[in-house]
Design a protein around this motif. Structure first.
Motif, PDB file in Angstrom:
ATOM      1  N   CYS A   1      -7.327  -0.697  -3.638  1.00  4.67           N
ATOM      2  CA  CYS A   1      -6.209  -1.636  -3.508  1.00  4.67           C
ATOM      3  C   CYS A   1      -6.603  -3.038  -3.955  1.00  4.67           C
ATOM      4  O   CYS A   1      -5.816  -3.718  -4.614  1.00  4.67           O
TER       5      CYS A   1
ATOM      6  N   CYS B   1       0.849  -1.202   0.000  1.00  5.12           N
ATOM      7  CA  CYS B   1       0.000   0.000   0.000  1.00  5.12           C
ATOM      8  C   CYS B   1       0.880   1.246   0.000  1.00  5.12           C
ATOM      9  O   CYS B   1       1.742   1.415   0.853  1.00  5.12           O
TER      10      CYS B   1
ATOM     11  N   GLU C   1     -10.080  -5.038   2.088  1.00  3.63           N
ATOM     12  CA  GLU C   1      -9.527  -5.467   0.789  1.00  3.63           C
ATOM     13  C   GLU C   1      -9.790  -6.962   0.583  1.00  3.63           C
ATOM     14  O   GLU C   1     -10.197  -7.394  -0.493  1.00  3.63           O
TER      15      GLU C   1
ATOM     16  N   HIS D   1      -8.511  -1.351   6.656  1.00  3.82           N
ATOM     17  CA  HIS D   1      -8.175  -1.325   5.226  1.00  3.82           C
ATOM     18  C   HIS D   1      -7.915  -2.721   4.644  1.00  3.82           C
ATOM     19  O   HIS D   1      -8.550  -3.122   3.665  1.00  3.82           O
TER      20      HIS D   1
HETATM   21 ZN   LIG Z   1      -4.067  -0.128   0.315  1.00 10.54          ZN
END
Ligand SMILES: [Zn+2]
Length: 503
Positions: free
Chosen positions: A233, A34, A262, A258
């Motif tokens: 992402c 990331c 994902e 996050h």
């Molecule tokens: Zn990310």
């Protein structure tokens, strides 16, 4: 003897264990890390995390693996409260534009471009490996919208008046990375979940926010709006690395929500493991305190490395890099100014060594080989330490043993000099701070062949400098690759670009 990928071991957040890499394609590591949100200068904590990814790639290459490395630029949709499950709060890009520092930008796009350019410049200065792909969220809108449509079609998402939400209960193993499984736990870890009466489960998070007043908006089947941060992402990683890839890296603050989100978005569509190995870098403090602008300890490489007469600190990028990698990534790291000074001292020792070796090499390559064994052992021990869950303190100590062995040798033979230069190149390739390129272009022989090479290289470097000045990064990278293919390695610093021949 080539090392096996099985002997490269890393802590896997998903299983809570140190495990050997298991590659989908033996011999080829595919990884995603990331990247930054480009609303401000990236700070040293961000770079410590990017350096973990960099060191994974370097170690993988050192044991002969092919690598495909993707690291994104977040330029849309990252809200101030996005460290909570379903974020509310302000858009970070907009907040930056409206701040005092943001006043000089005509619009949010210019602000994103500016901070992206600085990020890439700092990235090169700190000698981080350029990712094979550096996708930007704003340039992958179509893919993100198509993914939302698929999630809606398969019952993993639903639409309300305000947004499209991912339905957390639709994925039975949600929470497997962070352990945040049920609503109660979530509530404890989350201060502010978006209040939307139409949300079916408090854990559901937005894939798309409808907002025709937003500064960055796109047209979608659900009207004007912008994507949620977590979506980019998943979408970009799968686009460039496939549905299922080997390793995903980031800072520990990204584990939840996050990375959890994902996984949810990707796996509910593919029914395959998204990434097998999850690597997270622990946080960084400065002088024992959390970094904050109000504490005055908020350190950004852009200012640390800028020359003093331009308002910077004039810190040598190699020293900053060394300081940042000298803490083990699995432990919180306390960055201190003393540590930075010590690192600068160590970098100087490496440079003196390189200078001595180059001088000795000028006399030819003959004489007794007094150092070969010690230097081989130093490199092997350094590489072993990196393969053992990126144990950088141990790897750096092993490398320093090599420095000490050379320092103890009073007179270097030609054979020694060759060994030392070869060892320095290998250590630099593995750890990236042993900048040994200083003045190598002058020492490159004077035969006409060398003269012609030097001329070509210099003119390519000039063209690259111009491309960089014009922010034509694609051309600049192309030239770097061209020089790389010619066996020439570049080193960028505040004083300009120097080059050396690869050993
Ligand atoms: Zn990310």
């Amino acid at each position: 003897m080539p090392k096996q990928e099985k002997s490269f071991r890393l802590f896997n957040t998903l299983t809570g264990k140190v495990e050997p890499l298991q590659l989908n394609d033996p011999g080829h590591l595919r990884m995603y890390s990331c990247g930054p949100t480009v609303y401000a200068f990236a700070h040293i904590g961000n770079f410590r995390t990017f350096l973990t990814a960099d060191l994974i790639v370097r170690t993988a290459r050192a044991i002969g693996l092919k690598t495909t490395y993707v690291s994104n630029i977040t330029d849309v949709g990252h809200l101030t409260e996005d460290d909570m499950a379903d974020a509310g709060g302000e858009d970070r890009m907009k907040k930056a534009l409206l701040s005092a520092e943001g006043q000089r930008f005509p619009n949010v796009w210019a602000l994103a471009d500016f901070y992206t350019d600085v990020l890439r410049e700092n990235w090169h200065q700190l000698n981080l490996i350029e990712p094979d792909v550096r996708p930007r969220a704003s340039q992958h809108m179509r893919e993100q919208i198509l993914t939302i449509e698929k999630l809606l079609d398969t019952g993993h998402a639903y639409e309300t008046e305000n947004a499209i939400y991912f339905s957390v209960p639709s994925l039975p193993d949600y929470g497997k990375l962070s352990g945040n499984v049920n609503e109660d736990q979530l509530e404890a870890g989350v201060r502010d979940v978006v209040i939307d009466e139409e949300k079916r489960d408090r854990r559901d998070f937005a894939l798309w926010k409808k907002d025709d007043k937003h500064l960055m908006q796109w047209y979608s089947p659900w009207g004007w709006g912008f994507p949620g941060w977590h979506l980019e992402c998943s979408v970009m990683a799968m686009q460039y690395l496939g549905d299922s890839f080997d390793l995903h890296a980031g800072g520990e603050d990204l584990i939840f929500p996050h990375h959890e989100c994902e996984i949810a978005q990707a796996e509910s569509l593919t029914h395959k493991p998204f990434a097998k190995h999850w690597v997270h870098t622990r946080f960084l403090q400065v002088e024992g305190k959390k970094m904050s602008k109000s504490e005055g300890n908020y350190l950004v490489p852009e200012r640390l490395m800028a020359p003093v007469d331009e308002g910077g600190e004039g810190i040598d990028p190699a020293a900053l890099r060394l300081a940042l990698i000298s803490g083990y990534y699995r432990k919180p790291y306390n960055f201190t100014m003393k540590h930075l000074r010590d690192s600068a001292g160590i970098v100087s020792r490496y440079r003196r060594l390189a200078e001595r070796a180059r001088e000795a090499a000028d006399g030819g390559t003959n004489g007794a080989d007094q150092l070969g064994r010690a230097l081989d052992e130093s490199y092997e021990a350094s590489l072993e330490a990196m393969m053992d869950n990126l144990n950088t303190p141990k790897a750096l100590a092993a490398a320093l043993d090599g420095v000490k062995a050379v320092e103890k040798t009073k007179s270097l033979s030609g054979a020694d000099a060759t060994r030392v230069l070869d060892w320095l190149t290998k250590i630099d390739r593995l750890l990236g701070f042993a900048d040994v390129s200083t003045a190598t272009s002058e020492t490159d022989g004077d035969s006409s062949e060398d003269g012609a090479l030097a001329e070509t290289v210099e003119s390519l470097i000039q063209e690259r400098t111009a491309a960089r000045a014009g922010k034509n990064w694609a051309r600049a990278d192309e030239i770097r690759a061209e020089l790389d293919a010619m066996g020439v390695e570049l080193q960028d610093s505040a004083e300009g670009t120097t080059w050396k021949r690869k050993m």
